[in-house]
Design a protein around this motif. Structure first.
Motif, mmCIF file in Angstrom:
data_model
loop_
_atom_site.group_PDB
_atom_site.id
_atom_site.type_symbol
_atom_site.label_atom_id
_atom_site.label_comp_id
_atom_site.label_asym_id
_atom_site.label_seq_id
_atom_site.Cartn_x
_atom_site.Cartn_y
_atom_site.Cartn_z
ATOM 1 N N GLY A 1 -13.107 33.095 50.790
ATOM 2 C CA GLY A 1 -13.014 32.030 51.774
ATOM 3 C C GLY A 1 -13.039 32.646 53.218
ATOM 4 O O GLY A 1 -12.846 32.110 54.299
ATOM 5 N N MET A 2 -13.866 34.073 53.219
ATOM 6 C CA MET A 2 -13.728 34.639 54.503
ATOM 7 C C MET A 2 -14.986 34.349 55.138
ATOM 8 O O MET A 2 -15.909 33.500 54.784
ATOM 9 C CB MET A 2 -14.049 36.157 54.263
ATOM 10 N N ILE A 3 -14.961 34.625 56.493
ATOM 11 C CA ILE A 3 -16.089 34.326 57.391
ATOM 12 C C ILE A 3 -17.029 35.453 57.643
ATOM 13 O O ILE A 3 -16.497 36.514 58.363
ATOM 14 C CB ILE A 3 -15.670 33.625 58.793
ATOM 15 N N TYR A 4 -18.219 35.391 57.177
ATOM 16 C CA TYR A 4 -19.097 36.518 57.399
ATOM 17 C C TYR A 4 -19.596 36.669 58.799
ATOM 18 O O TYR A 4 -20.233 35.573 59.519
ATOM 19 C CB TYR A 4 -20.090 36.360 56.550
ATOM 20 N N VAL A 5 -19.533 37.644 59.578
ATOM 21 C CA VAL A 5 -20.011 37.958 60.677
ATOM 22 C C VAL A 5 -21.371 38.755 61.120
ATOM 23 O O VAL A 5 -21.048 39.839 60.872
ATOM 24 C CB VAL A 5 -18.914 38.306 61.902
ATOM 25 N N PRO A 6 -22.349 38.306 60.973
ATOM 26 C CA PRO A 6 -23.497 39.072 61.088
ATOM 27 C C PRO A 6 -23.812 39.859 62.418
ATOM 28 O O PRO A 6 -23.178 39.345 63.265
ATOM 29 C CB PRO A 6 -24.987 38.115 60.803
ATOM 30 N N LEU A 7 -24.563 40.802 62.502
ATOM 31 C CA LEU A 7 -24.850 41.558 63.694
ATOM 32 C C LEU A 7 -25.492 40.855 64.686
ATOM 33 O O LEU A 7 -25.548 40.791 65.871
ATOM 34 C CB LEU A 7 -25.281 42.976 63.673
ATOM 35 N N GLY A 8 -26.780 40.122 64.045
ATOM 36 C CA GLY A 8 -27.793 39.683 64.852
ATOM 37 C C GLY A 8 -28.760 40.625 65.599
ATOM 38 O O GLY A 8 -28.865 41.698 64.911
ATOM 39 N N TYR A 9 -29.328 40.206 66.453
ATOM 40 C CA TYR A 9 -30.193 41.463 67.128
ATOM 41 C C TYR A 9 -29.656 41.721 68.763
ATOM 42 O O TYR A 9 -30.543 41.302 69.759
ATOM 43 C CB TYR A 9 -31.578 40.944 67.215
ATOM 44 N N PRO A 10 -28.482 42.278 69.006
ATOM 45 C CA PRO A 10 -28.000 42.480 70.218
ATOM 46 C C PRO A 10 -28.454 43.758 70.994
ATOM 47 O O PRO A 10 -28.258 44.003 72.134
ATOM 48 C CB PRO A 10 -26.264 42.536 70.005
ATOM 49 N N SER A 11 -29.364 44.582 70.160
ATOM 50 C CA SER A 11 -29.747 45.732 70.606
ATOM 51 C C SER A 11 -31.464 45.979 70.878
ATOM 52 O O SER A 11 -32.030 45.508 69.696
ATOM 53 C CB SER A 11 -29.266 46.919 70.009
ATOM 54 N N ALA A 12 -31.919 46.280 71.835
ATOM 55 C CA ALA A 12 -33.618 46.490 72.023
ATOM 56 C C ALA A 12 -33.884 47.768 70.970
ATOM 57 O O ALA A 12 -34.885 47.680 70.360
ATOM 58 C CB ALA A 12 -33.580 46.817 73.679
ATOM 59 N N HIS A 13 -33.010 48.384 70.695
ATOM 60 C CA HIS A 13 -33.433 49.596 69.634
ATOM 61 C C HIS A 13 -33.621 48.866 68.135
ATOM 62 O O HIS A 13 -34.454 49.460 67.586
ATOM 63 C CB HIS A 13 -32.252 50.330 69.423
ATOM 64 N N MET A 14 -33.271 47.684 67.805
ATOM 65 C CA MET A 14 -33.509 46.925 66.864
ATOM 66 C C MET A 14 -35.067 46.411 66.665
ATOM 67 O O MET A 14 -35.562 46.121 65.889
ATOM 68 C CB MET A 14 -32.623 45.689 66.452
ATOM 69 N N PHE A 15 -35.744 46.672 67.814
ATOM 70 C CA PHE A 15 -37.129 46.124 67.880
ATOM 71 C C PHE A 15 -38.081 47.317 68.004
ATOM 72 O O PHE A 15 -39.129 47.284 68.308
ATOM 73 C CB PHE A 15 -37.366 45.241 68.805
ATOM 74 N N ASP A 16 -37.232 48.565 68.025
ATOM 75 C CA ASP A 16 -38.205 49.966 68.284
ATOM 76 C C ASP A 16 -38.942 50.268 66.819
ATOM 77 O O ASP A 16 -38.199 50.760 66.004
ATOM 78 C CB ASP A 16 -37.174 50.924 68.683
ATOM 79 N N GLY B 1 -30.436 49.577 60.095
ATOM 80 C CA GLY B 1 -29.749 48.314 60.549
ATOM 81 C C GLY B 1 -30.742 47.490 60.753
ATOM 82 O O GLY B 1 -32.066 47.699 60.548
ATOM 83 N N SER B 2 -30.003 46.055 60.590
ATOM 84 C CA SER B 2 -30.569 44.752 60.848
ATOM 85 C C SER B 2 -29.769 43.904 61.361
ATOM 86 O O SER B 2 -28.544 44.018 61.702
ATOM 87 C CB SER B 2 -31.261 44.478 59.141
ATOM 88 N N ALA B 3 -30.135 42.465 61.152
ATOM 89 C CA ALA B 3 -29.255 41.403 61.722
ATOM 90 C C ALA B 3 -28.118 41.338 60.616
ATOM 91 O O ALA B 3 -27.151 40.632 61.166
ATOM 92 C CB ALA B 3 -30.072 40.041 61.730
ATOM 93 N N TRP B 4 -28.125 41.842 59.552
ATOM 94 C CA TRP B 4 -26.919 41.834 58.724
ATOM 95 C C TRP B 4 -25.866 42.708 59.054
ATOM 96 O O TRP B 4 -24.825 42.411 58.511
ATOM 97 C CB TRP B 4 -27.440 41.925 57.384
ATOM 98 N N GLY B 5 -26.231 43.890 59.875
ATOM 99 C CA GLY B 5 -25.146 44.786 60.122
ATOM 100 C C GLY B 5 -25.920 46.226 60.536
ATOM 101 O O GLY B 5 -26.839 46.212 60.225
ATOM 102 N N SER B 6 -25.306 47.024 61.131
ATOM 103 C CA SER B 6 -25.749 48.336 61.604
ATOM 104 C C SER B 6 -25.934 49.056 60.415
ATOM 105 O O SER B 6 -25.244 48.809 59.441
ATOM 106 C CB SER B 6 -24.916 48.951 62.444
ATOM 107 N N GLY B 7 -26.631 50.356 60.652
ATOM 108 C CA GLY B 7 -26.853 51.350 59.408
ATOM 109 C C GLY B 7 -27.618 52.557 59.779
ATOM 110 O O GLY B 7 -28.036 52.628 60.933
#
Length: 199
Positions: free
Chosen positions: A136-151, A158-164
């Protein structure tokens, strides 16, 4: 004060490097951070054959300690698109916490490493979500808050699911500056959500 546990399992140190940046992001927000690692289940003989370095000097988490935190960021490498056995063993021991609903409503997020770009980063998180749901926990995804994720000019984990990070199949590639920046942002964003939930 809101307390966040950053809990890792790392065989070769890549995840612990990502965790350093996650912790940096968390601490920038003023939350209290507890840093732990998951116990190793492989024998010293096997670890030697795997050429694994000594474990980092980080306290080993016990499931009874988990309820002390307001939120959790777990980091681990993928094993064939799912969490390593060590992580599964740890969560298998949380039955008592499930029964008492000790983790219910608490936020959780993930970060990860793989040997290749398509080595199962997202699948690793998918396969971990049933644990989140059952507690019953609340999963908090990363989303796309960084321009590096479109590089697309270089490999960026990493992805919207978490850094990596992408460790490469030989394990020689350590987290890049861009990957560390994304991980730091994940720490900041997660702390903001956890603080709202704990208010």
């Amino acid at each position: 004060m809101v307390k966040i546990f950053v809990i890792t399992y790392s065989t070769y140190g890549h995840i612990n490097k990502v965790a350093e940046s996650v912790v940096k992001g968390l601490e920038k927000t003023g939350v209290e951070v507890g840093r732990y690692q998951i116990a190793e289940t492989l024998s010293d003989e096997i670890l030697t054959k795997l050429h694994a370095p000594p474990k980092a000097d980080i306290p080993v988490i016990d499931v009874v300690t988990l309820p002390e935190a307001d939120g959790y960021l777990f980091g681990f490498p993928t094993r064939y698109g799912t969490a390593p056995a060590q992580v599964k063993t740890f969560f298998d021991a949380t039955g008592g916490l499930w029964q008492s609903k000790a983790l219910y409503g608490k936020p959780i997020g993930f970060f990860f490493s793989t040997g290749s770009q398509h080595g199962g980063q997202e699948a690793t998180i998918f396969s971990s979500l049933p644990i989140v749901a059952h507690h019953g926990m609340i999963y908090v995804p990363l989303g796309y808050p960084s321009a590096h994720m479109f590089d697309n000019s270089e490999v960026v984990g990493g992805s919207a699911w978490g850094s990596g990070t992408i460790a490469d199949v030989n394990g020689l590639r350590m987290p890049s500056e861009k990957e560390r920046e994304i991980a730091e942002i994940q720490g900041e964003k997660f702390a903001a959500v956890a603080s709202k939930l704990a208010a």
